[in-house]
Write a protein that holds these residues in place. Structure first.
Motif, mmCIF file in Angstrom:
data_model
loop_
_atom_site.group_PDB
_atom_site.id
_atom_site.type_symbol
_atom_site.label_atom_id
_atom_site.label_comp_id
_atom_site.label_asym_id
_atom_site.label_seq_id
_atom_site.Cartn_x
_atom_site.Cartn_y
_atom_site.Cartn_z
ATOM 1 N N UNK A 55 0.827 -1.209 0.000
ATOM 2 C CA UNK A 55 0.000 0.000 0.000
ATOM 3 C C UNK A 55 0.862 1.259 0.000
ATOM 4 N N UNK A 56 2.060 1.151 0.590
ATOM 5 C CA UNK A 56 2.927 2.326 0.667
ATOM 6 C C UNK A 56 3.572 2.650 -0.680
ATOM 7 N N UNK A 57 3.732 1.631 -1.531
ATOM 8 C CA UNK A 57 4.186 1.898 -2.900
ATOM 9 C C UNK A 57 3.044 2.498 -3.722
ATOM 10 N N UNK A 78 -7.667 -5.130 -1.556
ATOM 11 C CA UNK A 78 -8.344 -4.343 -2.585
ATOM 12 C C UNK A 78 -8.881 -3.038 -2.006
ATOM 13 N N UNK A 79 -9.340 -3.080 -0.765
ATOM 14 C CA UNK A 79 -9.852 -1.873 -0.116
ATOM 15 C C UNK A 79 -8.750 -0.843 0.095
ATOM 16 N N UNK A 80 -7.496 -1.296 0.103
ATOM 17 C CA UNK A 80 -6.354 -0.390 0.225
ATOM 18 C C UNK A 80 -5.801 0.015 -1.141
ATOM 19 N N UNK A 81 -6.475 -0.375 -2.189
ATOM 20 C CA UNK A 81 -6.029 -0.029 -3.528
ATOM 21 C C UNK A 81 -4.930 -0.917 -4.057
ATOM 22 N N UNK A 82 -4.810 -2.114 -3.475
ATOM 23 C CA UNK A 82 -3.751 -3.048 -3.868
ATOM 24 C C UNK A 82 -4.345 -4.169 -4.728
ATOM 25 N N UNK A 83 -4.077 -4.184 -6.038
ATOM 26 C CA UNK A 83 -4.551 -5.295 -6.871
ATOM 27 C C UNK A 83 -3.861 -6.588 -6.450
ATOM 28 N N UNK A 84 -4.654 -7.639 -6.251
ATOM 29 C CA UNK A 84 -4.111 -8.886 -5.719
ATOM 30 C C UNK A 84 -4.559 -10.069 -6.559
ATOM 31 N N UNK A 85 -3.598 -10.875 -6.970
ATOM 32 C CA UNK A 85 -3.856 -12.111 -7.694
ATOM 33 C C UNK A 85 -4.001 -13.221 -6.666
ATOM 34 N N UNK A 86 -5.173 -13.847 -6.607
ATOM 35 C CA UNK A 86 -5.439 -14.862 -5.590
ATOM 36 C C UNK A 86 -5.002 -16.226 -6.119
#
Length: 232
Positions: A55-57, A78-86
């Protein structure tokens, strides 16, 4: 127990710990400056949990991708704006990312190496997603500190392996990576952060800290094999 039964739905959210989030923030600040990261860079975190670190990047406008097998914590990321591949990271995922041109200037793996069932697939996968002059950092509880401190709480069912600097170096070397820097950290009763690059990358010379990491100290003196055996 199969990894799918442990990690597909995960109870631990890294952002619950203020100290750990601050540790992550300082890391992001340091790496952004050290590697001159910016909007044209790309950061991938393996075992990214709830996005507590990358999130800091994101805040700095640096493109990121988190990879984590737990769908429940990916929602928090995702709520922190971090796209995540599950998904579980390994060779298959790495090939897919590399074929799409998703290679990173920085690959991060904090406290994930011990939880990997197939180390060869995981470490080789990092090679595929790392740019020619990219850097990978790996943090893990230092086995030497675990033994010396009798830190039995580091031993639990999520951990498939335990590492010292030398064992991690050998694994990365077997997959075409070279350790060029090492830091000792306060986390988890004493951890190591290893910096790795491609073996043929001349832009990252080996720093003196690497050699000291392979000779841990016991009671202020160099530890011998007898010292290590004594703490079993």
């Amino acid at each position: 127990m199969p990894p799918e039964h442990i990690f597909s739905e995960y109870a631990y959210f890294s952002a619950y710990s203020d100290a750990w989030v601050e540790h992550a923030r300082r890391y992001a600040e340091t790496m952004t400056e050290r590697l001159s990261l910016g909007p044209a860079s790309y950061v991938i975190e393996l075992g990214s949990n709830d996005g507590y670190l990358i999130q800091f990047f994101v805040e700095k406008g640096i493109p990121v991708l988190g990879i984590d097998p737990a769908a429940n914590i990916a929602g928090a990321a995702a709520a922190r704006g971090v796209p995540t591949l599950v998904t579980f990271f390994g060779l298959g995922t790495a090939h897919e990312l590399a074929e799409k041109g998703n290679q990173a200037d920085l690959v991060v793996g904090n406290n994930v190496l011990a939880q990997v069932a197939n180390l060869n697939s995981f470490v080789e996968g990092i090679r595929l997603i790392l740019k020619p002059q990219g850097v990978c950092t790996i943090e893990f509880p230092h086995l030497f500190k675990t033994m010396v401190g009798n830190q039995f709480d580091q031993i639990y069912h999520e951990h498939f392996s335990y590492f010292a600097a030398l064992t991690a170096e050998k694994i990365f070397a077997a997959h075409g990576r070279r350790i060029f820097d090492v830091e000792e950290l306060w986390t988890h009763g004493g951890s190591l952060r290893l910096y790795a690059c491609h073996a043929d990358d001349a832009t990252h010379p080996i720093l003196p800290a690497v050699f000291g990491a392979y000779a841990p100290r016991a009671g202020g003196r160099l530890a011998s094999a007898r010292d290590l055996c004594r703490f079993r």
